[in-house]
Scaffold this motif. Structure first.
Motif, mmCIF file in Angstrom:
data_model
loop_
_atom_site.group_PDB
_atom_site.id
_atom_site.type_symbol
_atom_site.label_atom_id
_atom_site.label_comp_id
_atom_site.label_asym_id
_atom_site.label_seq_id
_atom_site.Cartn_x
_atom_site.Cartn_y
_atom_site.Cartn_z
ATOM 1 N N ASP A 16 86.062 -16.946 -10.133
ATOM 2 C CA ASP A 16 87.231 -17.807 -10.373
ATOM 3 C C ASP A 16 87.787 -18.411 -9.074
ATOM 4 O O ASP A 16 88.835 -19.053 -9.081
ATOM 5 C CB ASP A 16 88.325 -17.015 -11.102
ATOM 6 N N ALA A 20 88.955 -12.457 -2.363
ATOM 7 C CA ALA A 20 89.679 -11.179 -2.393
ATOM 8 C C ALA A 20 89.640 -10.462 -1.052
ATOM 9 O O ALA A 20 90.595 -9.791 -0.670
ATOM 10 C CB ALA A 20 89.112 -10.279 -3.490
ATOM 11 N N VAL A 46 88.563 -3.618 -3.738
ATOM 12 C CA VAL A 46 87.401 -4.517 -3.667
ATOM 13 C C VAL A 46 86.587 -4.216 -2.404
ATOM 14 O O VAL A 46 85.356 -4.207 -2.435
ATOM 15 C CB VAL A 46 87.843 -6.001 -3.735
HETATM 16 N N1 LIG Z 1 86.825 -8.690 -11.284
HETATM 17 C C1 LIG Z 1 87.697 -9.493 -10.649
HETATM 18 N N2 LIG Z 1 87.731 -10.827 -10.869
HETATM 19 C C2 LIG Z 1 88.598 -11.647 -10.234
HETATM 20 N N3 LIG Z 1 89.493 -11.214 -9.319
HETATM 21 C C3 LIG Z 1 89.516 -9.901 -9.056
HETATM 22 C C4 LIG Z 1 88.625 -8.956 -9.692
HETATM 23 N N4 LIG Z 1 88.891 -7.714 -9.214
HETATM 24 C C5 LIG Z 1 89.889 -7.874 -8.311
HETATM 25 N N5 LIG Z 1 90.265 -9.163 -8.212
HETATM 26 C C6 LIG Z 1 91.293 -9.734 -7.340
HETATM 27 O O1 LIG Z 1 91.022 -9.358 -6.007
HETATM 28 C C7 LIG Z 1 92.221 -9.085 -5.310
HETATM 29 C C8 LIG Z 1 92.150 -7.708 -4.673
HETATM 30 O O2 LIG Z 1 92.139 -6.715 -5.694
HETATM 31 P P1 LIG Z 1 92.048 -5.156 -5.394
HETATM 32 O O3 LIG Z 1 91.812 -4.491 -6.692
HETATM 33 O O4 LIG Z 1 91.077 -4.899 -4.307
HETATM 34 O O5 LIG Z 1 93.519 -4.835 -4.855
HETATM 35 P P2 LIG Z 1 94.087 -3.446 -4.332
HETATM 36 O O6 LIG Z 1 94.506 -3.657 -2.907
HETATM 37 O O7 LIG Z 1 93.124 -2.363 -4.602
HETATM 38 O O8 LIG Z 1 95.418 -3.284 -5.198
HETATM 39 P P3 LIG Z 1 96.072 -1.963 -5.892
HETATM 40 O O9 LIG Z 1 96.893 -1.306 -4.805
HETATM 41 O O10 LIG Z 1 96.928 -2.525 -6.966
HETATM 42 O O11 LIG Z 1 94.965 -1.106 -6.401
HETATM 43 C C9 LIG Z 1 93.358 -9.255 -6.306
HETATM 44 O O12 LIG Z 1 93.895 -10.528 -6.126
HETATM 45 C C10 LIG Z 1 92.664 -9.149 -7.647
HETATM 46 O O13 LIG Z 1 93.336 -9.904 -8.615
#
Ligand SMILES: Nc1ncnc2c1ncn2[C@@H]1O[C@H](COP(=O)(O)OP(=O)(O)OP(=O)(O)O)[C@@H](O)[C@H]1O
Ligand SMILES: [Mg+2]
Length: 319
Positions: A16, A20, A46
């Motif tokens: 999309d 990330a 991620v």
């Molecule tokens: N499968 C996916 N498709 C599209 N965007 C994604 C996907 N997985 C994660 N993202 C996007 O990537 C970005 C990073 O997400 P991530 O899950 O790594 O965050 P995080 O730092 O682990 O947050 P949290 O503390 O809430 O777990 C976010 O903007 C999320 O919306």
């Protein structure tokens, strides 16, 4: 000493258009806990999934370096990474049900990993599973081994997953918010266990958390992430003692200090919110929330070295 896990300039994108992870670099050494901190959505999970080669289908990953010991993770086939995963590098997921299969008993799931990687018998696997369940503080492990995941409380599932990750004595453990769902007593017990394993086995741990109390207690090194980038990294002493990035400083200011912070003050009160990680963009992602922002912050910002092994992504530090 050579790091156990080394990542240089990791980028992860989703179909999309979400960028990330935008150029993350980090290293985890033997017997070291490296904490990855930052607000929700900044790319912590991620980053971890990319290292384990477990990104969802369609995601793109690139890195200048991604190495586990001498294994070049960017070049391994799916089969080769799956041989490393679970055995030499293990992951505890933020959501326990991601790695527990509802259709199999705890015992068979735990022994499956062990049998596959260690060529052990089922009985040996069950013994090892019972021993690890006990180590993570689960009483009557024999009974638990015969149960299915849905028969366990959230806390027990989380502990089971930790035990499962440790079945094959991994050299690297990536733990994504491993104790967030647990009450403080169990949380302390799990953190102590991780510290013991680290001492006894020289385990390298990449610990993802948004709890700075856990960081203070566990980390030797810290990387602070914001909107897909590591904005500051260094030893725990440097980060807590002499933080340079306004985002790091903001995070630290949010740690309640007993007796000093008023009880009704909300936590995590940096004004503003994280920009929606969209496509690549130039400049500092924090500048809209930063009280020190200048015109320079809209340009390209290279990493600056504050001191040995202490780097920051902020124009206030001279290049
Ligand atoms: N499968 C996916 N498709 C599209 N965007 C994604 C996907 N997985 C994660 N993202 C996007 O990537 C970005 C990073 O997400 P991530 O899950 O790594 O965050 P995080 O730092 O682990 O947050 P949290 O503390 O809430 O777990 C976010 O903007 C999320 O919306
Ligand atoms: Mg996450």
């Amino acid at each position: 000493m050579k790091p156990v896990l080394e990542i240089e300039n990791l980028r992860v994108g989703f179909p999309d258009g979400t960028a990330a992870v935008r150029g993350v670099s980090l290293r985890v050494g033997r017997g070291e806990t490296h904490c990855l901190v930052g607000e929700s959505g900044c790319g912590k999970s991620v980053t971890a999934l990319a290292a384990m080669n477990l990104l969802p289908r369609g995601a793109t990953r690139s890195a200048d370096v991604m190495r586990f010991h001498d294994e070049d993770l960017t070049r391994l086939s799916e089969r080769q990474t799956s041989r490393l995963r679970g055995a030499r590098m293990a992951m505890i997921f933020q959501e326990p049900m991601t790695s527990l299969n509802p259709a199999y008993t705890i015992g068979s799931q735990m022994t499956e990993v062990f049998q596959r990687h260690r060529h052990a018998t089922r009985a040996q696997g069950m013994d090892r599973a019972a021993e690890l369940l006990e180590r993570v503080g689960i009483t009557a492990p024999g009974m638990r081994l015969a149960q299915y995941p849905h028969q366990l409380s959230g806390g027990l599932r989380q502990r089971t997953m930790i035990a499962m990750a440790l079945m094959c004595d991994p050299e690297l453990l990536i733990a994504d918010e491993p104790t967030t769902a647990l009450d403080v007593t169990v949380q302390a017990q799990i953190l102590r266990l991780l510290q013991t394993l680290q001492r006894e086995l020289g385990l390298a741990v990449l610990l993802i958390t948004h709890d700075l109390g856990i960081v203070a207690r566990m980390a030797q090194r810290v990387s602070v992430m914001y909107a897909g980038q590591v904005v500051e990294s260094g030893s725990a002493a440097d980060l807590f003692g002499a933080p340079t990035h306004p985002y790091t400083r903001g995070l630290l200011a949010c740690i309640p200090i007993p007796g000093k912070t008023p009880r009704d003050q909300p936590l995590g009160s940096i004004p503003g919110s994280v920009p929606k990680t969209g496509a690549e963009f130039a400049g500092c992602a924090f500048r809209d929330r930063c009280t020190y922002a200048t015109a320079d912050c809209a340009g390209t910002i290279p990493h600056r070295t504050v001191a040995t092994d202490h780097r920051t992504l902020c124009t206030m530090v001279p290049a």
